[in-house]
Design a protein around this motif. Sequence first.
Motif, PDB file in Angstrom:
ATOM      1  N   GLN A  11     -64.939 -34.151  49.466  1.00 19.47           N
ATOM      2  CA  GLN A  11     -63.785 -33.249  49.393  1.00 19.47           C
ATOM      3  C   GLN A  11     -63.250 -33.184  47.971  1.00 19.47           C
ATOM      4  N   GLY A  12     -63.028 -31.966  47.485  1.00 21.73           N
ATOM      5  CA  GLY A  12     -62.546 -31.780  46.122  1.00 21.73           C
ATOM      6  C   GLY A  12     -63.654 -31.558  45.125  1.00 21.73           C
ATOM      7  N   SER A  13     -64.907 -31.716  45.559  1.00 24.66           N
ATOM      8  CA  SER A  13     -66.031 -31.497  44.652  1.00 24.66           C
ATOM      9  C   SER A  13     -66.053 -30.045  44.181  1.00 24.66           C
ATOM     10  N   LYS A  14     -66.452 -29.847  42.917  1.00 25.07           N
ATOM     11  CA  LYS A  14     -66.540 -28.502  42.349  1.00 25.07           C
ATOM     12  C   LYS A  14     -67.972 -27.943  42.428  1.00 25.07           C
ATOM     13  N   ARG A  15     -68.778 -28.512  43.311  1.00 27.90           N
ATOM     14  CA  ARG A  15     -70.181 -28.112  43.400  1.00 27.90           C
ATOM     15  C   ARG A  15     -70.339 -26.622  43.711  1.00 27.90           C
ATOM     16  N   ILE A  16     -69.539 -26.113  44.638  1.00 34.53           N
ATOM     17  CA  ILE A  16     -69.685 -24.716  45.067  1.00 34.53           C
ATOM     18  C   ILE A  16     -69.284 -23.751  43.957  1.00 34.53           C
ATOM     19  N   ILE A  17     -68.226 -24.089  43.226  1.00 36.35           N
ATOM     20  CA  ILE A  17     -67.747 -23.156  42.194  1.00 36.35           C
ATOM     21  C   ILE A  17     -68.226 -23.533  40.794  1.00 36.35           C
ATOM     22  N   ALA A  18     -69.134 -24.500  40.701  1.00 34.26           N
ATOM     23  CA  ALA A  18     -69.667 -24.894  39.387  1.00 34.26           C
ATOM     24  C   ALA A  18     -70.236 -23.719  38.602  1.00 34.26           C
ATOM     25  N   PRO A  19     -70.990 -22.798  39.237  1.00 34.09           N
ATOM     26  CA  PRO A  19     -71.513 -21.663  38.460  1.00 34.09           C
ATOM     27  C   PRO A  19     -70.422 -20.816  37.809  1.00 34.09           C
ATOM     28  N   GLU A  20     -69.263 -20.713  38.456  1.00 32.42           N
ATOM     29  CA  GLU A  20     -68.148 -19.944  37.879  1.00 32.42           C
ATOM     30  C   GLU A  20     -67.493 -20.718  36.738  1.00 32.42           C
ATOM     31  N   ILE A  21     -67.367 -22.027  36.903  1.00 32.40           N
ATOM     32  CA  ILE A  21     -66.722 -22.851  35.880  1.00 32.40           C
ATOM     33  C   ILE A  21     -67.522 -22.850  34.581  1.00 32.40           C
ATOM     34  N   VAL A  22     -68.833 -23.020  34.675  1.00 29.55           N
ATOM     35  CA  VAL A  22     -69.639 -23.143  33.454  1.00 29.55           C
ATOM     36  C   VAL A  22     -69.767 -21.820  32.702  1.00 29.55           C
ATOM     37  N   LYS A  23     -69.342 -20.721  33.311  1.00 33.97           N
ATOM     38  CA  LYS A  23     -69.329 -19.450  32.578  1.00 33.97           C
ATOM     39  C   LYS A  23     -68.416 -19.525  31.357  1.00 33.97           C
ATOM     40  N   PHE A  24     -67.456 -20.450  31.384  1.00 37.38           N
ATOM     41  CA  PHE A  24     -66.500 -20.581  30.293  1.00 37.38           C
ATOM     42  C   PHE A  24     -66.874 -21.701  29.324  1.00 37.38           C
ATOM     43  N   PHE A  25     -68.045 -22.304  29.529  1.00 38.70           N
ATOM     44  CA  PHE A  25     -68.540 -23.301  28.584  1.00 38.70           C
ATOM     45  C   PHE A  25     -68.987 -22.600  27.299  1.00 38.70           C
ATOM     46  N   PRO A  26     -68.935 -23.285  26.175  1.00 41.06           N
ATOM     47  CA  PRO A  26     -69.401 -22.685  24.922  1.00 41.06           C
ATOM     48  C   PRO A  26     -70.917 -22.495  24.951  1.00 41.06           C
ATOM     49  N   PRO A  27     -71.444 -21.644  24.077  1.00 44.26           N
ATOM     50  CA  PRO A  27     -72.892 -21.390  24.070  1.00 44.26           C
ATOM     51  C   PRO A  27     -73.715 -22.621  23.725  1.00 44.26           C
ATOM     52  N   SER A  28     -73.127 -23.562  22.986  1.00 43.73           N
ATOM     53  CA  SER A  28     -73.828 -24.813  22.685  1.00 43.73           C
ATOM     54  C   SER A  28     -72.794 -25.911  22.437  1.00 43.73           C
ATOM     55  N   PHE A  29     -73.145 -27.136  22.823  1.00 42.12           N
ATOM     56  CA  PHE A  29     -72.290 -28.299  22.565  1.00 42.12           C
ATOM     57  C   PHE A  29     -73.167 -29.540  22.651  1.00 42.12           C
ATOM     58  N   ASP A  30     -72.679 -30.635  22.086  1.00 36.59           N
ATOM     59  CA  ASP A  30     -73.486 -31.840  21.945  1.00 36.59           C
ATOM     60  C   ASP A  30     -73.483 -32.720  23.190  1.00 36.59           C
ATOM     61  N   ARG A  31     -72.297 -32.850  23.813  1.00 33.82           N
ATOM     62  CA  ARG A  31     -72.161 -33.789  24.927  1.00 33.82           C
ATOM     63  C   ARG A  31     -71.092 -33.294  25.888  1.00 33.82           C
ATOM     64  N   LEU A  32     -71.347 -33.465  27.187  1.00 32.20           N
ATOM     65  CA  LEU A  32     -70.357 -33.135  28.209  1.00 32.20           C
ATOM     66  C   LEU A  32     -69.698 -34.420  28.684  1.00 32.20           C
ATOM     67  N   ILE A  33     -68.365 -34.443  28.656  1.00 31.70           N
ATOM     68  CA  ILE A  33     -67.601 -35.611  29.088  1.00 31.70           C
ATOM     69  C   ILE A  33     -66.774 -35.233  30.312  1.00 31.70           C
ATOM     70  N   GLU A  34     -66.896 -36.047  31.379  1.00 25.50           N
ATOM     71  CA  GLU A  34     -66.050 -35.879  32.571  1.00 25.50           C
ATOM     72  C   GLU A  34     -65.196 -37.138  32.747  1.00 25.50           C
ATOM     73  N   PRO A  35     -63.926 -37.096  32.337  1.00 27.45           N
ATOM     74  CA  PRO A  35     -63.063 -38.274  32.497  1.00 27.45           C
ATOM     75  C   PRO A  35     -62.661 -38.529  33.949  1.00 27.45           C
ATOM     76  N   PHE A  36     -62.702 -37.474  34.795  1.00 29.32           N
ATOM     77  CA  PHE A  36     -62.376 -37.592  36.215  1.00 29.32           C
ATOM     78  C   PHE A  36     -63.602 -37.103  37.003  1.00 29.32           C
ATOM     79  N   SER A  37     -64.671 -37.848  36.954  1.00 32.42           N
ATOM     80  CA  SER A  37     -65.964 -37.295  37.347  1.00 32.42           C
ATOM     81  C   SER A  37     -66.163 -37.118  38.845  1.00 32.42           C
TER      82      SER A  37
END
Length: 301
Positions: A11-37
């Motif tokens: 419950q609370g997982s962003k798995r279903i809406i992950a494709p929508e969320i990553v649309k706002f990611f930058p075109p390139s980055f070095d590392r992804l950090i999830e402090p509340f994973s």
Amino acid sequence: MRKTPHLVQYQGSKRIIAPEIVKFFPPSFDRLIEPFSGTCAITIFSAMKGLCDEFWINDINEPLVRLMEECVNNPLKLVETYENIWGGQFCEGENNIDYFYKIREEFNNGAKDPARMLFLLARVVKGAVRYNSNGELNQSCDKRRYGTKPSAISNNAMTISNLLKNKTLFSSLDYKEVLASAQKGDLVYMDPPYQGTSKDDCIRDNRYIQGVKFEEFVGELKKLNDRGIDYIVSYDGKTGDKIIGKTLPESLELTHIYINAGVSAQATLNGKNEITYESLYASKNLIKKQENYEQMELCFA
């Protein structure tokens, strides 16, 4: 379309809406950090899409982090131990519901190994973890099912391991320590406990071991702005016309987007048909980078 692998319905997982969320990611980055994973839905999806090759998974819930670490680094051991625990509920003379509560008691009394954590998550009602004031798991057993079959766990665990092994740092630190270690070139994705969950709030939410104070969180986002660290935050939202929680202040200069998260389960129970929208906030530096990238694409089109 290839499905994003996951260990359990959480419950609370962003798995279903992950494709929508990553649309706002930058075109390139070095590392992804999830402090509340949590169960790392965004990290797993990002790895599956090849968005970057280095990840930092952190959550204050240490048994949950240990579960994900075991899944990534020792998937065969996790699956074998889980299968033994899962199969125990079918032993002669064993009542499967009583067995769940026996495993839960062992877990709360110190046997917080990853496989027990996984079994409990697989059998709790609605995949919804609940904790008492002592930080002990106290959610009830779902009497209608026996939990995810080991074969399904195996397939997903191996896929997740193949995506993240030798690429991922694991920790169970306070989120402020993680943010302080973020560097330029990192992207920080945050899905913090939503408002009303802090220990000093009027309402305590037992979905989380520890809440996050609103003003403190705002202060940490300002520090990221000052240091030029890119970040995206999932934080509350709205159901129908009802806004849930305070919006993050305009002084942070964030871009605020609503993402359709589907029909609200709670509204359905109340006889309503309302859509839940998750609030997504993107840092100002991140949006500027996207705009520059889009302009470059137009120039070369």
